[in-house]
Design an enzyme around this catalytic site. Structure first.
Site, PDB file in Angstrom:
ATOM      1  N   GLU A 442     -33.326  46.294 -19.140  1.00 13.99           N
ATOM      2  CA  GLU A 442     -32.446  47.392 -19.069  1.00 13.99           C
ATOM      3  C   GLU A 442     -32.358  48.079 -20.390  1.00 13.99           C
ATOM      4  OE1 GLU A 442     -32.623  49.612 -16.739  1.00 13.99           O
ATOM      5  OE2 GLU A 442     -33.419  48.148 -15.454  1.00 13.99           O
TER       6      GLU A 442
HETATM    7  C1  LIG Z   1     -37.051  38.696 -16.960  1.00 19.32           C
HETATM    8  C2  LIG Z   1     -37.535  40.287 -17.337  1.00 19.32           C
HETATM    9  C3  LIG Z   1     -37.439  41.117 -16.180  1.00 19.32           C
HETATM   10  C4  LIG Z   1     -37.801  42.705 -16.589  1.00 19.32           C
HETATM   11  N1  LIG Z   1     -37.545  43.335 -15.415  1.00 19.32           N
HETATM   12  C5  LIG Z   1     -38.262  44.709 -15.778  1.00 19.32           C
HETATM   13  C6  LIG Z   1     -38.347  45.615 -14.725  1.00 19.32           C
HETATM   14  O1  LIG Z   1     -37.936  45.283 -13.704  1.00 19.32           O
HETATM   15  N2  LIG Z   1     -38.721  46.790 -14.977  1.00 19.32           N
HETATM   16  C7  LIG Z   1     -39.487  47.298 -16.378  1.00 19.32           C
HETATM   17  O2  LIG Z   1     -40.144  48.279 -16.333  1.00 19.32           O
HETATM   18  N3  LIG Z   1     -39.188  46.257 -17.265  1.00 19.32           N
HETATM   19  C8  LIG Z   1     -38.521  45.175 -17.262  1.00 19.32           C
HETATM   20  N4  LIG Z   1     -38.584  44.157 -18.108  1.00 19.32           N
HETATM   21  C9  LIG Z   1     -38.927  44.734 -19.434  1.00 19.32           C
HETATM   22  C10 LIG Z   1     -37.624  44.931 -20.331  1.00 19.32           C
HETATM   23  O3  LIG Z   1     -36.896  46.094 -19.959  1.00 19.32           O
HETATM   24  C11 LIG Z   1     -38.170  45.040 -21.803  1.00 19.32           C
HETATM   25  O4  LIG Z   1     -38.694  43.903 -22.209  1.00 19.32           O
HETATM   26  C12 LIG Z   1     -37.047  45.671 -22.601  1.00 19.32           C
HETATM   27  O5  LIG Z   1     -36.897  46.943 -22.461  1.00 19.32           O
HETATM   28  C13 LIG Z   1     -37.776  45.591 -24.307  1.00 19.32           C
HETATM   29  O6  LIG Z   1     -39.138  45.931 -24.445  1.00 19.32           O
HETATM   30  P1  LIG Z   1     -39.960  44.872 -25.014  1.00 19.32           P
HETATM   31  O7  LIG Z   1     -39.634  43.611 -24.523  1.00 19.32           O
HETATM   32  O8  LIG Z   1     -41.242  45.565 -25.135  1.00 19.32           O
HETATM   33  O9  LIG Z   1     -39.373  44.845 -26.605  1.00 19.32           O
HETATM   34  P2  LIG Z   1     -39.579  45.778 -27.768  1.00 19.32           P
HETATM   35  O10 LIG Z   1     -39.477  47.229 -27.649  1.00 19.32           O
HETATM   36  O11 LIG Z   1     -40.870  45.530 -28.426  1.00 19.32           O
HETATM   37  O12 LIG Z   1     -38.518  45.419 -28.814  1.00 19.32           O
HETATM   38  C14 LIG Z   1     -38.502  44.265 -29.718  1.00 19.32           C
HETATM   39  C15 LIG Z   1     -37.366  44.376 -30.513  1.00 19.32           C
HETATM   40  O13 LIG Z   1     -37.185  45.539 -31.253  1.00 19.32           O
HETATM   41  C16 LIG Z   1     -36.044  46.357 -31.249  1.00 19.32           C
HETATM   42  N5  LIG Z   1     -36.252  47.498 -31.209  1.00 19.32           N
HETATM   43  C17 LIG Z   1     -37.484  48.309 -30.779  1.00 19.32           C
HETATM   44  N6  LIG Z   1     -37.323  49.568 -30.752  1.00 19.32           N
HETATM   45  C18 LIG Z   1     -36.308  49.945 -31.649  1.00 19.32           C
HETATM   46  C19 LIG Z   1     -35.442  51.184 -32.071  1.00 19.32           C
HETATM   47  N7  LIG Z   1     -36.230  52.376 -31.953  1.00 19.32           N
HETATM   48  N8  LIG Z   1     -34.481  50.841 -32.708  1.00 19.32           N
HETATM   49  C20 LIG Z   1     -33.734  49.491 -32.967  1.00 19.32           C
HETATM   50  N9  LIG Z   1     -34.358  48.422 -32.493  1.00 19.32           N
HETATM   51  C21 LIG Z   1     -35.512  48.670 -31.564  1.00 19.32           C
HETATM   52  C22 LIG Z   1     -35.519  45.950 -29.709  1.00 19.32           C
HETATM   53  O14 LIG Z   1     -34.144  46.035 -29.724  1.00 19.32           O
HETATM   54  C23 LIG Z   1     -35.950  44.262 -29.572  1.00 19.32           C
HETATM   55  O15 LIG Z   1     -34.919  43.687 -30.302  1.00 19.32           O
HETATM   56  C24 LIG Z   1     -38.155  42.709 -17.881  1.00 19.32           C
HETATM   57  C25 LIG Z   1     -38.153  41.964 -18.875  1.00 19.32           C
HETATM   58  C26 LIG Z   1     -38.160  40.863 -18.691  1.00 19.32           C
HETATM   59  C27 LIG Z   1     -38.170  39.616 -19.663  1.00 19.32           C
END
Ligand SMILES: Cc1cc2nc3c(=O)[nH]c(=O)nc-3n(C[C@H](O)[C@H](O)[C@H](O)COP(=O)(O)OP(=O)(O)OC[C@H]3O[C@@H](n4cnc5c(N)ncnc54)[C@H](O)[C@@H]3O)c2cc1C
Length: 596
Positions: A442
């Site tokens: 989220e």
């Molecule tokens: C158990 C689990 C359940 C989930 N459930 C759902 C679901 O039901 N539906 C769904 O759609 N998704 C779901 N997700 C996905 C989840 O919402 C994402 O993992 C999350 O939004 C982060 O995206 P990412 O993992 O690609 O990280 P990235 O976007 O790659 O981010 C990696 C790091 O970089 C930082 N970062 C990235 N961009 C910026 C910025 N502009 N400024 C500052 N920092 C930044 C982030 O804060 C983070 O620390 C789930 C994930 C997990 C692990």
């Protein structure tokens, strides 16, 4: 195994005494939400959480969900389905949904209290019904009439569940990168193709149908986040008249193996020309999805709160029972071989950190819940706008701070158990593992911080902050001559002034250098969270003192507030200093120097 007893005394204190929800609910037209009914609902939910959901927490962790590669089916841990059936039959899935679609129309503020107990009892299980709330909200606000008619009733009855399908392998935080495609079909529906990952409750055996809310691009979509549309894609096809048809072309391709919440199904979902229906306007899907995400963000903040309460309950019990060492000032229990570790200042530091962050955090979250009701139902436009501004401002604080504090509290609770916390027997390590996801999904904490700093504060010119500062000012004025509260009122007033000045100074510096926003955001989030909690703690003491509650309860509030003001609120000094240092210490170091 860790235990869970719902902290009903404090839940009631927060709701009835501090927030005085009964009069709010009657002003908003919730005629059935009187104190007696609310208390009965809380009691019943607590009973179910303690007797049905909490005992399944360990089982869910040990068994996890099972995936059948051949069929794409996902089986939930033993007992999850029976518990879900009982939950749905009891009407809990529709507690704060409108009666028009079969819900109970209880205020959202009550829904948040119930979520706290459900999350604390069994976080992994709680994820199955959680996203249905968001789907219901998105459909209510953006769906066409037939879509509401067909999809809302089963979602609210709990016979179907919802999902939120945003994330793709190359597209996490930055939704502008998403690739899933939606092609118009001749019958007015769309053909959805693409792969979504990490989808919570994407596949399971709890209900016959699953309603996926999917972000995808239409063929004429502009690039980036302005070209995203939202679609309903049911697992089993559903016609416009509600007739349930064939299996849709959507299938779970794998489930993730993860650090915690093993009982929650985190699925790779493959959409292969699946039939879907557009929700709302083309290319305006993000706006509709934000309705769902805001509900879910408050919900995930409350997950952090729930886990923190359970961790505190168990750590406190253990600290009373565990005999080690003597008190520094001499034996407290000379007849025993050693004193309980509870006498040690360091153990009390950890426990009081948990108590102050959870009881203060509870008010922060419940207040936000009540604002959801006011933003929708307050009598006039100005009152609705004020509630909406404040809710928008508080949502990233609830999500960001409560989930980080949830992690901090499970960490302290584990530490109170010593090595016994690290082994599985007491169930504390499970709470710490389960809590970890809450700061990630989220929207990560970093993204909540940017939302608070950038959109909710700078873009909206501090509209929500002004409302909150007004609340603090009125409270301080009301108690200006109350000697018993002076120790809280003066520092609170000073911190509110610092908050305002800090916001102004970031805004001025950001006008010259946008990197200031990213450099300040995280510290601003926590500065805001700690000042907000200072307000709720000062107010808790004032309300408890004026109440007829037992002296031990009043003393508990006053002493915890003292601990908070003297040992937790000063964390704001570090955050303010970090903000003042600006972006230089983060950005000056070259990429090469980072690994030199
Ligand atoms: C158990 C689990 C359940 C989930 N459930 C759902 C679901 O039901 N539906 C769904 O759609 N998704 C779901 N997700 C996905 C989840 O919402 C994402 O993992 C999350 O939004 C982060 O995206 P990412 O993992 O690609 O990280 P990235 O976007 O790659 O981010 C990696 C790091 O970089 C930082 N970062 C990235 N961009 C910026 C910025 N502009 N400024 C500052 N920092 C930044 C982030 O804060 C983070 O620390 C789930 C994930 C997990 C692990």
């Amino acid at each position: 195994m860790s235990t869970y007893h719902a902290p009903l005394t404090d839940i009631r204190f927060a709701l009835h005494d501090v927030l005085q929800v009964e009069s709010l609910f009657s002003t908003l037209g919730f005629d059935d939400a009187n104190r007696e009914t609310v208390d009965a609902v809380l009691d019943e939910c607590a009973r179910m959480c303690e007797a049905v959901l909490a005992p399944l927490n360990r089982i869910g962790d040990e068994q996890g969900v099972r995936f059948d590669k051949a069929t794409g089916a996902v089986t939930t841990p033993d007992g999850f389905k029976a518990a879900y059936d009982q939950f749905a039959e009891g009407g809990w899935t529709g507690m704060s949904a409108p009666t028009e679609f079969g819900g109970m129309n209880m205020p959202h503020a009550i829904g948040i209290c119930l979520e706290e107990m459900i999350d604390a009892a069994n976080l992994a299980w709680s994820n199955f019904p959680l996203l249905s709330h968001g789907a219901v909200n998105a459909l209510r606000h953006h769906g066409e009439d037939w879509q509401k008619e067909v999809f809302l009733k089963p979602l609210i009855a709990g016979t179907w569940t919802g999902t939120m399908c945003l994330t793709e392998p190359q597209c996490g935080t930055d939704l502008g990168l998403l690739k899933t495609r939606a092609e118009p079909a001749d019958d007015g529906s769309y053909s959805i193709t693409g792969t979504k990952i990490f989808i919570t409750a994407g596949e399971h055996d709890l209900t016959d149908n699953i309603v996926h809310l999917v972000l995808a691009r239409l063929p004429d979509a502009p690039a980036g986040s302005k070209g995203i549309s939202l679609f309903i894609v049911p697992k089993i096809q559903v016609a416009r008249d509600g007739t349930v048809g064939e299996r849709n072309a959507v299938r779970c391709g794998a489930v993730e193996h993860k650090m915690g919440i093993h009982g929650s199904a985190t699925c790779v979902m493959n959409f292969d020309g699946a039939q879907g229906y557009l929700i709302g306007q083309p290319h305006k899907g993000l706006m509709a999805m934000f309705t769902m995400m805001n509900t879910a963000r408050l919900g995930v903040g409350v997950q952090g709160l729930g886990l923190a309460t359970r961790a505190y309950e168990n750590a406190l019990r253990y600290a009373r029972e565990r005999l080690q060492s003597r008190a520094l000032s001499g034996a407290k229990l000379p007849s025993k071989p050693a004193d309980p570790i509870l006498v040690q200042p360091d153990v009390r530091r950890m426990l009081l950190t948990c108590k102050s962050l959870t009881e203060g955090g509870r008010l922060l979250a419940y207040h936000a819940g009540s604002l959801v009701d006011s933003a929708e139902l307050a009598a006039d436009d100005a009152a609705r706008k004020e509630a909406d501004d404040l809710l928008g401002f508080l949502t990233p604080i609830v999500k960001g701070c409560l989930t980080e504090w949830g992690n901090e509290c499970t960490y302290h609770a584990l530490q109170c158990f010593g090595g016994h916390g690290y082994i599985a027997e007491h169930g504390i390590e499970q709470l710490a593992r389960d809590a970890r996801i809450t700061t990630l999904y989220e929207g990560t904490t970093g993204i909540q911080a940017l939302d608070l700093m950038g959109r909710k504060t700078l873009q909206l010119q501090g509209a929500g902050l002004r409302v909150f500062l007004g609340m603090i000012e009125r409270f301080c004025a009301e108690h200006a001559n109350d000697a018993a509260l002076a120790e809280f009122i003066e520092p609170l007033r000073a911190k509110a002034g610092e908050w305002q000045a800090l916001t102004r100074s970031i805004a001025e510096r950001a006008a010259a250098d946008p990197e200031e926003i990213g450099a300040a955001a995280y510290d601003y989030l926590f500065f805001s969270g700690y000042v907000a909690l200072a307000y709720w703690w000062a107010r808790s003491v004032a309300v408890a003192d004026a109440s007829s509650r037992p002296e031990t309860f009043k003393a508990g509030k006053r002493e915890t507030a003292r601990f908070y003001f003297t040992r937790i609120l000063p964390r704001t000094l570090t955050h303010a200093a970090a903000i003042a240092s600006g972006p230089a210490s983060l950005l000056s170091i070259t990429d090469e120097a980072l690994d030199s």
